[in-house]
Design a protein around this motif. Structure first.
Motif, mmCIF file in Angstrom:
data_model
loop_
_atom_site.group_PDB
_atom_site.id
_atom_site.type_symbol
_atom_site.label_atom_id
_atom_site.label_comp_id
_atom_site.label_asym_id
_atom_site.label_seq_id
_atom_site.Cartn_x
_atom_site.Cartn_y
_atom_site.Cartn_z
ATOM 1 N N SER A 177 0.843 -1.190 0.000
ATOM 2 C CA SER A 177 0.000 0.000 0.000
ATOM 3 C C SER A 177 0.876 1.237 0.000
ATOM 4 O O SER A 177 2.070 1.175 0.304
ATOM 5 N N GLY A 178 0.265 2.356 -0.323
ATOM 6 C CA GLY A 178 1.016 3.604 -0.346
ATOM 7 C C GLY A 178 0.101 4.801 -0.479
ATOM 8 O O GLY A 178 -1.086 4.672 -0.806
ATOM 9 N N TYR A 179 0.667 5.954 -0.209
ATOM 10 C CA TYR A 179 -0.091 7.195 -0.346
ATOM 11 C C TYR A 179 0.866 8.322 -0.686
ATOM 12 O O TYR A 179 2.055 8.265 -0.406
ATOM 13 N N ASP A 180 0.330 9.330 -1.311
ATOM 14 C CA ASP A 180 1.076 10.555 -1.606
ATOM 15 C C ASP A 180 0.106 11.714 -1.502
ATOM 16 O O ASP A 180 -0.896 11.757 -2.229
ATOM 17 N N SER A 181 0.380 12.609 -0.593
ATOM 18 C CA SER A 181 -0.492 13.762 -0.368
ATOM 19 C C SER A 181 0.275 15.032 -0.686
ATOM 20 O O SER A 181 0.899 15.642 0.193
ATOM 21 N N PRO A 182 0.259 15.448 -1.954
ATOM 22 C CA PRO A 182 0.927 16.703 -2.317
ATOM 23 C C PRO A 182 0.253 17.885 -1.646
ATOM 24 O O PRO A 182 -0.822 17.766 -1.034
ATOM 25 N N ASP A 183 0.880 19.014 -1.760
ATOM 26 C CA ASP A 183 0.364 20.219 -1.127
ATOM 27 C C ASP A 183 -1.036 20.539 -1.668
ATOM 28 O O ASP A 183 -1.223 20.725 -2.872
ATOM 29 N N SER A 184 -2.015 20.584 -0.788
ATOM 30 C CA SER A 184 -3.403 20.782 -1.214
ATOM 31 C C SER A 184 -3.625 22.180 -1.785
ATOM 32 O O SER A 184 -4.427 22.366 -2.702
ATOM 33 N N PHE A 185 -2.915 23.165 -1.262
ATOM 34 C CA PHE A 185 -3.054 24.539 -1.756
ATOM 35 C C PHE A 185 -2.543 24.631 -3.191
ATOM 36 O O PHE A 185 -3.158 25.265 -4.051
ATOM 37 N N ALA A 186 -1.416 23.952 -3.460
ATOM 38 C CA ALA A 186 -0.877 23.945 -4.815
ATOM 39 C C ALA A 186 -1.799 23.190 -5.759
ATOM 40 O O ALA A 186 -2.020 23.602 -6.902
ATOM 41 N N TYR A 187 -2.332 22.044 -5.303
ATOM 42 C CA TYR A 187 -3.213 21.250 -6.164
ATOM 43 C C TYR A 187 -4.472 22.024 -6.523
ATOM 44 O O TYR A 187 -5.004 21.881 -7.628
ATOM 45 N N ALA A 188 -4.916 22.879 -5.621
ATOM 46 C CA ALA A 188 -6.106 23.686 -5.894
ATOM 47 C C ALA A 188 -5.830 24.803 -6.897
ATOM 48 O O ALA A 188 -6.756 25.477 -7.346
ATOM 49 N N GLY A 189 -4.551 24.992 -7.264
ATOM 50 C CA GLY A 189 -4.201 26.003 -8.253
ATOM 51 C C GLY A 189 -3.889 27.355 -7.680
ATOM 52 O O GLY A 189 -3.830 28.343 -8.421
ATOM 53 N N TYR A 190 -3.665 27.441 -6.368
ATOM 54 C CA TYR A 190 -3.437 28.728 -5.728
ATOM 55 C C TYR A 190 -1.969 29.010 -5.481
ATOM 56 O O TYR A 190 -1.623 29.992 -4.823
ATOM 57 N N SER A 191 -1.093 28.159 -5.995
ATOM 58 C CA SER A 191 0.337 28.322 -5.805
ATOM 59 C C SER A 191 1.031 28.167 -7.152
ATOM 60 O O SER A 191 0.490 27.542 -8.073
ATOM 61 N N THR A 192 2.241 28.715 -7.271
ATOM 62 C CA THR A 192 2.994 28.541 -8.506
ATOM 63 C C THR A 192 3.612 27.159 -8.609
ATOM 64 O O THR A 192 4.179 26.807 -9.652
ATOM 65 N N ASP A 193 3.534 26.357 -7.546
ATOM 66 C CA ASP A 193 3.982 24.972 -7.621
ATOM 67 C C ASP A 193 2.972 24.177 -8.438
ATOM 68 O O ASP A 193 1.762 24.365 -8.304
ATOM 69 N N GLY A 194 3.458 23.275 -9.290
ATOM 70 C CA GLY A 194 2.547 22.457 -10.071
ATOM 71 C C GLY A 194 1.755 21.519 -9.184
ATOM 72 O O GLY A 194 2.313 20.865 -8.298
ATOM 73 N N GLY A 195 0.487 21.421 -9.411
ATOM 74 C CA GLY A 195 -0.383 20.636 -8.547
ATOM 75 C C GLY A 195 -0.647 19.243 -9.083
ATOM 76 O O GLY A 195 -1.027 19.071 -10.236
ATOM 77 N N VAL A 196 -0.414 18.232 -8.254
ATOM 78 C CA VAL A 196 -0.775 16.849 -8.571
ATOM 79 C C VAL A 196 -1.730 16.377 -7.494
ATOM 80 O O VAL A 196 -1.536 16.649 -6.301
ATOM 81 N N GLY A 197 -2.767 15.665 -7.902
ATOM 82 C CA GLY A 197 -3.776 15.220 -6.965
ATOM 83 C C GLY A 197 -3.260 14.185 -5.993
ATOM 84 O O GLY A 197 -2.297 13.467 -6.267
ATOM 85 N N PRO A 198 -3.877 14.083 -4.825
ATOM 86 C CA PRO A 198 -3.469 13.072 -3.846
ATOM 87 C C PRO A 198 -3.840 11.673 -4.321
ATOM 88 O O PRO A 198 -4.718 11.496 -5.165
ATOM 89 N N ASN A 199 -3.151 10.691 -3.788
ATOM 90 C CA ASN A 199 -3.510 9.321 -4.122
ATOM 91 C C ASN A 199 -3.260 8.423 -2.925
ATOM 92 O O ASN A 199 -2.398 8.692 -2.089
ATOM 93 N N ARG A 200 -4.004 7.372 -2.884
ATOM 94 C CA ARG A 200 -3.870 6.359 -1.832
ATOM 95 C C ARG A 200 -4.452 5.067 -2.373
ATOM 96 O O ARG A 200 -5.494 5.066 -3.048
ATOM 97 N N GLY A 201 -3.778 3.970 -2.129
ATOM 98 C CA GLY A 201 -4.293 2.694 -2.602
ATOM 99 C C GLY A 201 -3.384 1.560 -2.219
ATOM 100 O O GLY A 201 -2.369 1.734 -1.536
ATOM 101 N N GLY A 202 -3.765 0.375 -2.658
ATOM 102 C CA GLY A 202 -2.968 -0.789 -2.355
ATOM 103 C C GLY A 202 -3.552 -2.031 -2.984
ATOM 104 O O GLY A 202 -4.605 -2.006 -3.630
ATOM 105 N N TYR A 203 -2.871 -3.125 -2.795
ATOM 106 C CA TYR A 203 -3.348 -4.413 -3.280
ATOM 107 C C TYR A 203 -2.680 -5.503 -2.453
ATOM 108 O O TYR A 203 -1.749 -5.253 -1.676
#
Length: 1005
Positions: free
Chosen positions: A560-586
Motif C-alpha cells: 500500500s502507499g499514499y502521496d499527499s501533495p500540497d493541497s493549496f498547490a493542487y487547488a491552483g493557488y500556488s505557482t507549484d505544479g499541482g498533482v492530486g493526492p492518491n492512496r491505494g494498495g493491493y
C-alpha cells in the motif's frame, strides 16, 4: 571402463546390482541428454558471469557443512553450481574501493546503468529525491529487485528502492544476478536481483570512519562513522550497528561543465532574459516608447527615462553569443544550483538469532534509516502569467500605487527574485522488522529444511519545497493600492484589503513583500509492504549425478502507499505544479516450486550435468494471476569447463503509484481534425481526414474547415495547440493496468584451467524481451491511437464539445504499450599470480558489451535504437568495464582500478541547418534506423583511474588512503541538457565530478 561394463553385463543375468542400475541409467541419460546443451543454445537468450568450481557429489553431505541458499535459487544446498551468472562483491573488496555507500559502489559495476533518478538533478522533487537507485542493464530501476538476506526490503510506492538504507558496515557481501528471476522471486526481478547479505556471526567491536572530499576543489566532503558490535556462540548470535553519514553538496559554479548553461567554453550562450533588474513586457507607447522595457540599475521605476528597450544577445558568425546584452542571468552562478545534492543519513541495524533446539532457530532483525536530503536549484522568477491557474494573471493593476502608467494599463512584469531560491528538503524514514523460525529434520536418509517468517517495511516522509508564490496574495499585492498617511495600502479607500502587503514588482522586493507572497509546498508520502511466508525443501532421491533437491513455498504480501501533495498547490493557488493526492494498495498470494536434478556425473563428456526447473504462481487482487517459470542447465564436459544456459519468463506488477497516481493537467496536443495543422501532423492521412468528417469510435465528426482554438477561443497559430490546456484534460494513474511481461535467456562458458592455477575466465551472452511496458503516452499519441490506429478504446478516453467540436474531457492515463529488447555479453577474467618474495599479485577484468538495445515506446511510434547512443535521457555505452591490479605483502597492500566507458553518440545541440557551428556536431548526416537523418555528435571514451594503499596496523586496525579518479578526469561536454542521464547539466551523470581523495580507518576490538 570396459571391465566395469562387463561386470554389469554379467550381473544382468541375475538380479541387477544397484551400482549397475545407476550406470545403465547414467548411460541412457547421456544418450538422451547429449543434445540438451545445443537445445539450450537455441532457446536461451541471455547470459552473464561466474560459477563455483566445486564438484557435486552423490555422497550424503557431512553434517558439519551448512546448506545455504544462493542468489537465484530457493534451494538450500552445500555445493551447487550456479546456472546463472552471479557476481559477488565481498566486504574485503568493498573496503578496497573508495566508495562510502552501497549505492556508490554498485554504480561502478559494469552491468549497471545511469539511474532513473540522480543526485546530479537538483530539480528532482518528491519522495525519491536524493535517493540512490540501482538500474541493471538500463531497463529501469523499478525492474531491478533489491533484497536483503534474500527478502524484499520494501520500495516506495512508485517502485523505487533506495539502496542507501543499508549501511556498508553490516554488509558481508553483495550478490548481483544480472538476469531475470521472476520464477524465483516474483515481480520486479525482470532485469535481475541485487541481494545484500549481512553479517551474522560477528564477534567484537568494529569502528569505521571515512573522510573524503574532491580535490583541488575542497568540496563535496563526505564523512561516515559507524560502530558495529557483535557476539556469536553455538547457541545465539547478535549484531548491532549504528552509522551516520554526511555528504556536502558540490555547487554547479565550481565545475566547468556546469558553471554556465552551455559550459564554461560558451559562458554567454543560454543565459536567461530575466535577472534581478525589473522588466515591463507590455509598456504603452506613451511610456519610454513602449514594448518590453528593462529598468536601468539604480533607476526610478516611475521615471520612463530610467528604462531602456530590451535587447537580445548578439551572435557571432559561428552562432555563439559575443554580447549577451540584456540576456545576462546565469542560473548556475553564485551557488544557485547544485551539481551534487547534500544528504545526511542515520542508520540502525539489529540482527539476532537464537537456537531453540539444535535443529530449530528463531531469527529477528530490525532496521531504521532516516535521510535528510537537501537540494537547491536556481532562483524563482516573479512574472505575470506564473502558475497554471488562468484566474490569476499576476498583472500589475493599472490602479496600483506602483504602476508608472497609473489608470492607463495593467502591466505585465517580470523580475528574478535572487533573494530566494528553489530549495527542497526531503526527509524519508524507513522502518523494517522481520522475524521467523527455521529448522532442519531428517526422514531416513533424507534431510529437509523449513522456515516460516514475516516482515514489515514502512516508509514515511515529508518533502518541503521553497521558492513558490501564493497566487491569491500576489493578486491582492499587485491589485489596486493607494497612499494612506504615508503608507501604501492594498485596495481602495472604500475597500481596504486587510492583512495585505502591496507589492512593487518594479523595485527590489522587500522582506515584508516576500514573506507575504512566498509559500512553501509540503508533500507527505508513505508506503508499506508486509509479507508472511513459509518454505519447505530438502532432498528426495538419488540420481546418477547426486541428490534430487527441491524447494517449495507460499507467500502472502500486502502493498500500500499514499502521496499527499500540497493541497493549496493542487487547488491552483500556488505557482507549484499541482498533482492530486492518491492512496491505494493491493494484496497477492504466491506459491512456488523448484527442483534441481543432477543428472550425470563423472562420465566422459559429462563430468557433471544438472537441470534446475522453477515455477511461481502469483495472484494479485488488482489484475489476476500470472505464472512464470525458468529452466537452467549446467554442464561440465571436462573439469576445466562449465557451460551454463537458462531461460525464463518474468513480470512486473504495476506499482501503487502506477495504479493510483493523482490527476494533473494533461498538457497540449494537435487536433488531427484542425484544417491547418492537423493534416501535416498525421502525414496527410486520408483515413484520418475521413474519420474527422464522419466521426469514429463514438467521437462525432466536425466540419471540413474545423479549427482548433486556444485558451482565448482564437484559432491556434502553430501545432501542439499553442499552449491550449483545457482544465478538463487530465493524466494520472490507471487502476486497470496489466503487468509487464518478459522473457530472458543466458548462455555462458566458465573456464578454470587446471594447468594454470589461479586463473578463471567467463563469457556470457544474455538477452531480454519486455512487453506491455507500463508507461505514459503523449496526448497526440492517444488521439492518434483512435483516429489513425483504430484502437477504439482510446476513443473512449476523450470527447468533443457538442457546441464547439473542441476536444474535452481527455483522460490520458498510464497504459500498457510498447516493448524493450536488449542483448549483449558479460565477460571477466582473473588471475592470482604465484606468490613471490615481493608479495601477492592479482589481476582482474570484467566488462559488459551491448549488442542491441531497442525500444518501441508505443503503437505507431518509431523504434528507438539506444545501443551506443543517448536516448530518452539514458546513455547506453557499447562497452563498459573495469580492470584492477591488487598487491599485498605482509601487512601492506595496494590496488589500482581503471574504469572504462566507451564512446557514444549524442544528439547535436543544434541542427546543422541552423548554422550554429560553435557546438560540435561530428556526425551531421547520421542515419538513425526507422527515423532517417538524425544529426549526432560523438562523445569520446573516458577512463577513470582509482588507487588505494592500506596498512594493517599491529593494534588491530586498518588504515587506507586512496583517490578515485586520481588524474582528475571529468566528463566530456554533452551539450543540450538532459541528453545523457538525469541531470540538467552538460555532462554525463554517471561520470566522476573530479578527483576524490579519502582516508578510511577501521579499528577492531
Amino acid at each position: 571402463m570396459f571391465a566395469n561394463n562387463m561386470g554389469c553385463r554379467e550381473a544382468t543375468r541375475g538380479t541387477t546390482a544397484p551400482a549397475c542400475r545407476k550406470k545403465y541409467l547414467a548411460l541412457q541419460l547421456t544418450m538422451v541428454l547429449a543434445g540438451l546443451p545445443f537445445m539450450g543454445y537455441a532457446n536461451a537468450q541471455s547470459t552473464s558471469a561466474s560459477s563455483s568450481d566445486a564438484d557435486q557429489t552423490t555422497a550424503k553431505k557431512p553434517v558439519s557443512l551448512q546448506a545455504v541458499t544462493v542468489t537465484g535459487s530457493n534451494i538450500r544446498s552445500v555445493d551447487v553450481e550456479n546456472a546463472q551468472p552471479v557476481v559477488t562483491i565481498s566486504s574485503q573488496e568493498i573496503q578496497k574501493q573508495g566508495f562510502a555507500t552501497v549505492g556508490q559502489l554498485l554504480q561502478n559495476v559494469s552491468s549497471m546503468s545511469p539511474p532513473d533518478l540522480s543526485r546530479s538533478a537538483p530539480g528532482d522533487l518528491g519522495p525519491n529525491q536524493g535517493g540512490a537507485f540501482i538500474d541493471l542493464r538500463g531497463l529501469g530501476a523499478m525492474r531491478t529487485l533489491v533484497l536483503v538476506d534474500g527478502q524484499r526490503i520494501g520500495a516506495a510506492h512508485g517502485g523505487y528502492t533506495n539502496i542507501n538504507v543499508i549501511p556498508t558496515a553490516v554488509v558481508d557481501h553483495i550478490d548481483i544476478l544480472a538476469t531475470g528471476a521472476s520464477a524465483v522471486y516474483g515481480s520486479d526481478a525482470i532485469a535481475g536481483v541485487v541481494n545484500i547479505i549481512t553479517k551474522k556471526n560477528f564477534n567484537g567491536i568494529q569502528l569505521d570512519t571515512y573522510n573524503g572530499e574532491y580535490m583541488p576543489h575542497s568540496d563535496g566532503r563526505q564523512t561516515q562513522s559507524s560502530v558495529t558490535l557483535g557476539k556469536s556462540t553455538d547457541k545465539f548470535g547478535v549484531v548491532l550497528s549504528l552509522s551516520y553519514q554526511n555528504q556536502s553538496p558540490v555547487w554547479a559554479n565550481d565545475r566547468p561543465f556546469s558553471a554556465y548553461p552551455y559550459t564554461s567554453q560558451h559562458p554567454y550562450y543560454g543565459l536567461s532574459s530575466y535577472d534581478s533588474q525589473p522588466q515591463i513586457r507590455n509598456a504603452p507607447a506613451s511610456f519610454a516608447g513602449g514594448g518590453r522595457l528593462v529598468l536601468n540599475p539604480g533607476g526610478d521605476p516611475m521615471n520612463p527615462a530610467d528604462y531602456h528597450p530590451f535587447t537580445l544577445a548578439t551572435h557571432g558568425p559561428d552562432g555563439d553569443v559575443v554580447n549577451p546584452n540584456d540576456q545576462t542571468y546565469n542560473p548556475d552562478a553564485d551557488r544557485r544550483n547544485m551539481v551534487l545534492t547534500a544528504d545526511k543519513t542515520k542508520n540502525l541495524y539489529l540482527d539476532t538469532h537464537y537456537k531453540i533446539t539444535d535443529n530449530i532457530t528463531f531469527k529477528f532483525n530490525y532496521g531504521y534509516n532516516a535521510d535528510y536530503e537537501y537540494a537547491k536549484s536556481n532562483t524563482p522568477l516573479f512574472y505575470s502569467g506564473m502558475g497554471a491557474n488562468g484566474n490569476f494573471p499576476s498583472l500589475l493593476s493599472q490602479y496600483s500605487y506602483y504602476n508608472p502608467v497609473y489608470g492607463v494599463k495593467d502591466l505585465s512584469i517580470a523580475q528574478r527574485i535572487t533573494q530566494d531560491s528553489y530549495r527542497s528538503y526531503n526527509n524519508p524514514k524507513n522502518h523494517r522488522y522481520g522475524f521467523g523460525v527455521d529448522g532442519l529434520f531428517s526422514l531416513g536418509s533424507h534431510e529437509f529444511n523449513w522456515d516460516v517468517y514475516m516482515y514489515d517495511s514502512k516508509i514515511s516522509g515529508v518533502n518541503v519545497r521553497t521558492g513558490y508564490f501564493n497566487l491569491i496574495n500576489v493578486a491582492n499585492g499587485l491589485g489596486p493600492s493607494f497612499l494612506q498617511n504615508g503608507t501604501v495600502v492594498c485596495g481602495t479607500p472604500d475597500n481596504v484589503v486587510a492583512g495585505c502587503v502591496p507589492i512593487n514588482p518594479l523595485a527590489t522586493l522587500t522582506p515584508q513583500m516576500l514573506n507575504y507572497i512566498g509559500i512553501n509546498s509540503v508533500e507527505h508520502y508513505g508506503s508499506e509492504e508486509r509479507a508472511w511466508a513459509a518454505d519447505f525443501g530438502g532432498d528426495l532421491l538419488e540420481l546418477p549425478g547426486g541428490e534430487l533437491t527441491f524447494s517449495t513455498g507460499v507467500q502472502h504480501r500486502d502493498e500500500s502507499g499514499y502521496d499527499s501533495p500540497d493541497s493549496f498547490a493542487y487547488a491552483g493557488y500556488s505557482t507549484d505544479g499541482g498533482v492530486g493526492p492518491n492512496r491505494g494498495g493491493y494484496d497477492l498470494n504466491e506459491a512456488y516450486a523448484e527442483i534441481n536434478a543432477p543428472l550425470l556425473k563423472d562420465l566422459p563428456g559429462a563430468q557433471s550435468l544438472s537441470l534446475d526447473v522453477s515455477t511461481r504462481y502469483s495472484h494479485y487482487s488488482n489484475f489476476g494471476s500470472t505464472t512464470n517459470s525458468s529452466f537452467k542447465l549446467t554442464w561440465k564436459p571436462i573439469n576445466d569447463v562449465l557451460v551454463r544456459a537458462s531461460y525464463g519468463t518474468g513480470f512486473r506488477a504495476p506499482t501503487v503509484n502506477d495504479l493510483y497516481q493523482g490527476r494533473y493537467p494533461a498538457g497540449t496536443f494537435t487536433d488531427p481534425c484542425d484544417a491547418v495543422y492537423g493534416p501535416s501532423a498525421y502525414g496527410q492521412s486520408t483515413l484520418v481526414a475521413q474519420r474527422c468528417l464522419s466521426g469514429y469510435g463514438g467521437i462525432p465528426g466536425v466540419p471540413a474547415n474545423f479549427r482548433q482554438t486556444d485558451n482565448n477561443g482564437a484559432p491556434i497559430t502553430g501545432p501542439s495547440g499553442s499552449g491550449y490546456m483545457p482544465s478538463t484534460n487530465w493524466t494520472g494513474g490507471n487502476p486497470k493496468l496489466r503487468p509487464e511481461t518478459s522473457y530472458n535467456g543466458d548462455l555462458g562458458l566458465v573456464y578454470s584451467p587446471s594447468w594454470l592455477p589461479g586463473f578463471d575466465a567467463t563469457v556470457d551472452w544474455w538477452t531480454y524481451n519486455i512487453r506491455n511496458l507500463i508507461t505514459g503516452i503523449s496526448n497526440d499519441q492517444l488521439i492518434a491511437d483512435c483516429y489513425q490506429y483504430s484502437i477504439t478504446s482510446a476513443c473512449g478516453q476523450f470527447q468533443r464539445d457538442a457546441a464547439t467540436g473542441q476536444i474535452i474531457n481527455m483522460l490520458n492515463l498510464e497504459t500498457n504499450a510498447g516493448w524493450m529488447k536488449e542483448s549483449g555479453y558479460d565477460f571477466s577474467a582473473h588471475y592470482r599470480f604465484p606468490e613471490t618474495r615481493f608479495g601477492n599479485f592479482k589481476l582482474g577484468m570484467n566488462g559488459t558489451y551491448l549488442t542491441a538495445f531497442n525500444m518501441l515506446p508505443t503503437v505507431g511510434s518509431n523504434i528507438v535504437y539506444m545501443a551506443g547512443n543517448t536516448q530518452n535521457f539514458y546513455s547506453a555505452w557499447r562497452l563498459r568495464g573495469n580492470v584492477s591490479l591488487d598487491w599485498s605483502w605482509h601487512d601492506f597492500g595496494a590496488s589500482w582500478t581503471a574504469r572504462y566507458f566507451s564512446p557514444y553518440k549524442a544528439n547535436c545541440a543544434f541542427d546543422p541547418s541552423l548554422g550554429v557551428t560553435a557546438f560540435p556536431c561530428t556526425l551531421p548526416n547520421y542515419y538513425a534506423p526507422g527515423v532517417g537523418v538524425m544529426p549526432q555528435t560523438q562523445i569520446p571514451s573516458v577512463t577513470f583511474n582509482d588507487v588505494q594503499v592500506y596498512w594493517n596496523a599491529p593494534w588491530n586496525a586498518t588504515i587506507s588512503l586512496g583517490a578515485n579518479d586520481i588524474f582528475n578526469r571529468v566528463s566530456p561536454n554533452v551539450y543540450g541538457g538532459y541528453s545523457s542521464g538525469d541531470t540538467p547539466f552538460d555532462f554525463n551523470s554517471s561520470y566522476d565530478l573530479g578527483r576524490f581523495v579519502y582516508m578510511r580507518y577501521q579499528q577492531r576490538f
